[in-house]
Design a protein around this motif. Structure first.
Motif, mmCIF file in Angstrom:
data_model
loop_
_atom_site.group_PDB
_atom_site.id
_atom_site.type_symbol
_atom_site.label_atom_id
_atom_site.label_comp_id
_atom_site.label_asym_id
_atom_site.label_seq_id
_atom_site.Cartn_x
_atom_site.Cartn_y
_atom_site.Cartn_z
ATOM 1 N N GLU A 1 0.835 -1.127 -0.083
ATOM 2 C CA GLU A 1 0.078 -0.002 0.017
ATOM 3 C C GLU A 1 0.921 1.105 0.053
ATOM 4 O OE1 GLU A 1 -3.260 -0.507 -0.524
ATOM 5 O OE2 GLU A 1 -2.378 -2.592 -0.367
ATOM 6 N N ASN A 2 2.005 1.314 0.641
ATOM 7 C CA ASN A 2 3.077 2.382 0.829
ATOM 8 C C ASN A 2 3.743 2.722 -0.449
ATOM 9 O OD1 ASN A 2 4.686 0.371 1.408
ATOM 10 N ND2 ASN A 2 5.700 1.593 2.812
ATOM 11 N N SER A 3 4.041 1.654 -1.144
ATOM 12 C CA SER A 3 5.283 1.908 -2.093
ATOM 13 C C SER A 3 5.379 0.997 -3.201
ATOM 14 C CB SER A 3 6.687 1.892 -1.264
ATOM 15 O OG SER A 3 7.063 0.609 -0.883
ATOM 16 N N GLY A 4 4.588 0.009 -3.397
ATOM 17 C CA GLY A 4 4.593 -0.788 -4.371
ATOM 18 C C GLY A 4 5.624 -2.375 -4.030
ATOM 19 N N VAL A 5 6.615 -2.066 -3.312
ATOM 20 C CA VAL A 5 7.243 -3.232 -2.864
ATOM 21 C C VAL A 5 7.788 -2.755 -1.574
ATOM 22 C CG1 VAL A 5 9.103 -4.757 -3.104
ATOM 23 C CG2 VAL A 5 8.147 -4.015 -5.319
ATOM 24 N N CYS A 6 7.644 -3.884 -0.781
ATOM 25 C CA CYS A 6 8.041 -3.379 0.840
ATOM 26 C C CYS A 6 8.695 -4.830 1.458
ATOM 27 C CB CYS A 6 7.055 -2.905 1.741
ATOM 28 S SG CYS A 6 5.621 -4.003 1.791
ATOM 29 N N MET A 7 9.480 -4.539 2.149
ATOM 30 C CA MET A 7 10.352 -5.535 2.936
ATOM 31 C C MET A 7 9.589 -5.843 4.213
ATOM 32 S SD MET A 7 14.394 -5.991 3.830
ATOM 33 C CE MET A 7 14.989 -6.665 2.339
ATOM 34 N N ALA A 8 9.381 -7.069 4.589
ATOM 35 C CA ALA A 8 9.166 -7.369 6.111
ATOM 36 C C ALA A 8 9.816 -8.842 6.200
ATOM 37 C CB ALA A 8 7.677 -7.837 5.940
ATOM 38 N N THR A 9 9.482 -9.215 7.574
ATOM 39 C CA THR A 9 10.287 -10.435 7.878
ATOM 40 C C THR A 9 9.064 -11.654 7.589
ATOM 41 O OG1 THR A 9 9.180 -10.555 10.224
ATOM 42 C CG2 THR A 9 11.525 -9.305 9.909
ATOM 43 N N TRP A 10 9.835 -12.624 7.409
ATOM 44 C CA TRP A 10 8.656 -13.881 7.204
ATOM 45 C C TRP A 10 7.741 -14.115 8.419
ATOM 46 C CZ3 TRP A 10 7.200 -15.749 2.858
ATOM 47 C CH2 TRP A 10 8.056 -15.519 1.732
ATOM 48 N N LEU A 11 8.519 -13.801 9.669
ATOM 49 C CA LEU A 11 7.537 -13.786 10.854
ATOM 50 C C LEU A 11 6.327 -13.171 10.688
ATOM 51 C CD1 LEU A 11 7.142 -14.873 13.744
ATOM 52 C CD2 LEU A 11 8.505 -13.115 14.385
ATOM 53 N N ASP A 12 6.310 -11.750 10.526
ATOM 54 C CA ASP A 12 5.508 -10.793 10.168
ATOM 55 C C ASP A 12 4.463 -11.538 9.097
ATOM 56 O OD1 ASP A 12 6.185 -8.886 11.996
ATOM 57 O OD2 ASP A 12 7.130 -7.704 10.371
ATOM 58 N N VAL A 13 4.813 -12.150 8.049
ATOM 59 C CA VAL A 13 4.041 -12.687 7.113
ATOM 60 C C VAL A 13 3.353 -13.705 7.454
ATOM 61 C CG1 VAL A 13 4.088 -13.868 5.063
ATOM 62 C CG2 VAL A 13 5.393 -11.622 5.212
ATOM 63 N N GLY A 14 3.943 -14.591 8.286
ATOM 64 C CA GLY A 14 3.308 -15.596 8.995
ATOM 65 C C GLY A 14 2.150 -15.393 9.708
ATOM 66 N N GLU A 15 2.161 -14.100 10.305
ATOM 67 C CA GLU A 15 1.197 -13.763 11.318
ATOM 68 C C GLU A 15 0.031 -12.948 10.523
ATOM 69 O OE1 GLU A 15 3.289 -11.267 14.120
ATOM 70 O OE2 GLU A 15 3.995 -12.938 15.214
ATOM 71 N N HIS A 16 0.162 -12.372 9.310
ATOM 72 C CA HIS A 16 -0.781 -11.535 8.663
ATOM 73 C C HIS A 16 -1.134 -12.124 7.327
ATOM 74 C CE1 HIS A 16 -0.252 -8.318 11.472
ATOM 75 N NE2 HIS A 16 0.820 -8.647 11.472
ATOM 76 N N PHE A 17 -0.603 -13.345 6.767
ATOM 77 C CA PHE A 17 -1.084 -13.836 5.614
ATOM 78 C C PHE A 17 -1.117 -15.362 5.623
ATOM 79 C CE2 PHE A 17 1.146 -9.972 4.676
ATOM 80 C CZ PHE A 17 0.819 -9.401 3.378
ATOM 81 N N ARG A 18 -2.105 -15.762 4.648
ATOM 82 C CA ARG A 18 -2.337 -17.252 4.812
ATOM 83 C C ARG A 18 -2.410 -17.855 3.287
ATOM 84 N NH1 ARG A 18 -7.212 -19.099 3.116
ATOM 85 N NH2 ARG A 18 -8.915 -17.688 3.162
ATOM 86 N N THR A 19 -2.114 -19.055 2.986
ATOM 87 C CA THR A 19 -2.575 -19.457 1.688
ATOM 88 C C THR A 19 -4.001 -20.153 1.705
ATOM 89 O OG1 THR A 19 -1.470 -21.671 2.206
ATOM 90 C CG2 THR A 19 -0.163 -19.863 1.445
ATOM 91 N N ASP A 20 -4.421 -20.172 0.426
ATOM 92 C CA ASP A 20 -5.653 -20.865 0.088
ATOM 93 C C ASP A 20 -5.942 -22.412 0.940
ATOM 94 O OD1 ASP A 20 -6.658 -18.808 -0.931
ATOM 95 O OD2 ASP A 20 -6.253 -19.606 -2.951
ATOM 96 N N ASP A 21 -4.697 -23.097 1.109
ATOM 97 C CA ASP A 21 -4.872 -24.381 1.845
ATOM 98 C C ASP A 21 -4.675 -24.276 3.263
ATOM 99 O OD1 ASP A 21 -1.933 -23.730 2.036
ATOM 100 O OD2 ASP A 21 -1.175 -25.679 1.193
ATOM 101 N N GLU A 22 -4.398 -23.098 3.786
ATOM 102 C CA GLU A 22 -4.504 -22.952 5.323
ATOM 103 C C GLU A 22 -6.208 -22.368 5.842
ATOM 104 O OE1 GLU A 22 -0.618 -21.437 6.963
ATOM 105 O OE2 GLU A 22 -1.232 -20.146 5.204
ATOM 106 N N ARG A 23 -6.748 -23.430 6.037
ATOM 107 C CA ARG A 23 -8.077 -22.910 6.524
ATOM 108 C C ARG A 23 -8.433 -23.263 7.901
ATOM 109 N NH1 ARG A 23 -10.595 -22.441 1.446
ATOM 110 N NH2 ARG A 23 -9.502 -23.609 -0.136
#
Length: 80
Positions: free
Chosen positions: A58-80
């Motif tokens: 949302e802020n710049s097109g490409v941003c860097m985060a930790t995989w830990l942050d991603v694990g807390e805020h994202f899921r895949t379709d096979d994770e229900r």
């Protein structure tokens, strides 16, 4: 999360807003493409280990985060 398969189009679903240092990076309900971070100029692969690039931020097109942050805020379709 890092080694889990993303959906068929290479995207992960943001399940809760990701805010880093007060800046909105990703919005719940939207899909983002995520991959291991690539070292920038003057960086080594070891310096970016554990980080990922999120495309369409949302802020710049490409941003860097930790995989830990991603694990807390994202899921895949096979994770229900």
């Amino acid at each position: 999360m890092r080694n889990k398969k993303n959906d068929a189009n290479g995207f992960y679903l943001c399940i809760s807003d990701l805010v880093i240092d007060g800046v909105l990076m990703c919005t719940a309900g939207k899909r983002y493409r995520i991959q291991d971070a690539e070292p920038g100029p003057g960086e080594t692969p070891a310096e970016v280990a554990g980080y990922c690039d999120i495309f369409g931020c949302e802020n710049s097109g490409v941003c860097m985060a930790t995989w830990l942050d991603v694990g807390e805020h994202f899921r895949t379709d096979d994770e229900r």
